[in-house]
Design a protein around this motif. Structure first.
Motif, short mmCIF file in Angstrom:
data_model
loop_
_atom_site.label_atom_id
_atom_site.label_comp_id
_atom_site.label_asym_id
_atom_site.label_seq_id
_atom_site.Cartn_x
_atom_site.Cartn_y
_atom_site.Cartn_z
N CYS A 1 0.84 -1.19 0.00
CA CYS A 1 0.00 0.00 0.00
C CYS A 1 0.88 1.25 0.00
O CYS A 1 1.77 1.38 0.83
CB CYS A 1 -0.92 -0.01 1.22
SG CYS A 1 -2.08 1.37 1.22
N ASP B 1 -0.95 -3.56 3.80
CA ASP B 1 -0.72 -4.13 2.48
C ASP B 1 -1.79 -5.18 2.23
O ASP B 1 -2.48 -5.62 3.15
CB ASP B 1 0.67 -4.77 2.39
CG ASP B 1 1.80 -3.77 2.47
OD1 ASP B 1 1.55 -2.56 2.33
OD2 ASP B 1 2.96 -4.21 2.69
N TYR B 2 -1.92 -5.61 0.98
CA TYR B 2 -2.91 -6.63 0.63
C TYR B 2 -2.21 -7.87 0.11
O TYR B 2 -1.17 -7.79 -0.55
CB TYR B 2 -3.89 -6.10 -0.42
CG TYR B 2 -5.00 -5.29 0.21
CD1 TYR B 2 -6.31 -5.77 0.23
CD2 TYR B 2 -4.75 -4.07 0.81
CE1 TYR B 2 -7.33 -5.04 0.81
CE2 TYR B 2 -5.77 -3.33 1.40
CZ TYR B 2 -7.05 -3.83 1.39
OH TYR B 2 -8.06 -3.11 1.98
N ILE C 1 -7.88 -5.47 -4.62
CA ILE C 1 -9.28 -5.69 -4.20
C ILE C 1 -10.04 -6.43 -5.29
O ILE C 1 -10.77 -7.37 -5.01
CB ILE C 1 -9.92 -4.34 -3.80
CG1 ILE C 1 -9.17 -3.79 -2.59
CG2 ILE C 1 -11.41 -4.52 -3.49
CD1 ILE C 1 -9.41 -2.36 -2.25
N ALA D 1 -7.77 -10.04 -2.97
CA ALA D 1 -6.78 -10.04 -1.89
C ALA D 1 -7.39 -9.52 -0.60
O ALA D 1 -8.41 -8.82 -0.60
CB ALA D 1 -5.59 -9.18 -2.30
N GLU D 2 -6.75 -9.88 0.51
CA GLU D 2 -7.20 -9.46 1.84
C GLU D 2 -6.14 -8.58 2.48
O GLU D 2 -4.95 -8.76 2.23
CB GLU D 2 -7.45 -10.68 2.72
CG GLU D 2 -8.53 -11.58 2.19
CD GLU D 2 -8.65 -12.88 2.97
OE1 GLU D 2 -7.70 -13.24 3.71
OE2 GLU D 2 -9.67 -13.54 2.83
N GLU D 3 -6.57 -7.69 3.34
CA GLU D 3 -5.66 -6.78 4.01
C GLU D 3 -4.83 -7.50 5.07
O GLU D 3 -5.34 -8.34 5.81
CB GLU D 3 -6.45 -5.65 4.68
CG GLU D 3 -5.57 -4.61 5.35
CD GLU D 3 -6.36 -3.50 6.01
OE1 GLU D 3 -5.72 -2.62 6.60
OE2 GLU D 3 -7.61 -3.52 5.96
N THR E 1 -4.10 -12.07 7.64
CA THR E 1 -5.04 -11.27 6.86
C THR E 1 -6.41 -11.35 7.51
O THR E 1 -6.72 -12.28 8.25
CB THR E 1 -5.15 -11.77 5.40
OG1 THR E 1 -5.75 -13.06 5.39
CG2 THR E 1 -3.81 -11.79 4.72
#
Length: 115
Positions: A18, A71-72, A84, A88-90, A112
């Motif tokens: 990010c 970040d993802y 997104i 992907a997940e944070e 995540t």
């Protein structure tokens, strides 16, 4: 990469670092990077250091040391520019572990999930 990581981190994941928010308040990301890892599902409710309740979905173990909270990450390989859209997940928490045997590279657990 340590010899232990070489035989244990056989899966791939994609991480989008990010970069922050642009002038419109939209999250922006660096290009995707594919990393070696292993992973497991961890679906459980937890609490972050600041007291915010969250659901931890996946744990990814890796030697990749450039990840940050926010970040993802996606299990698997992707070249999609938008994490997104890629599903992907944070990353909501990171733990660091010493390379006990060879002292080549530390290991990380990337968690995540979300609210």
């Amino acid at each position: 990469m340590s010899s232990t990581a070489n035989w244990s981190y056989t899966a791939q994941a994609t991480i989008w670092r990010c970069l922050g928010r642009n002038e419109d308040g939209i999250l922006t990301f660096d290009r995707p990077v594919v990393i070696k890892c292993d992973y497991g599902m961890n679906a459980r409710k937890g609490s972050l250091d600041i007291g915010r309740e969250c659901v931890i979905k996946n744990t990814i173990w890796t030697e990749y040391g450039k990840a940050s909270v926010g970040d993802y990450l996606l299990i698997g390989k992707s070249s999609e520019a938008d994490p997104i859209s890629a599903g992907a997940e944070e990353i909501i928490h990171i733990q660091r572990f010493a390379d006990t045997f060879e002292r080549n590279a530390d290991d990380y657990a990337l968690f995540t999930g979300g609210d």
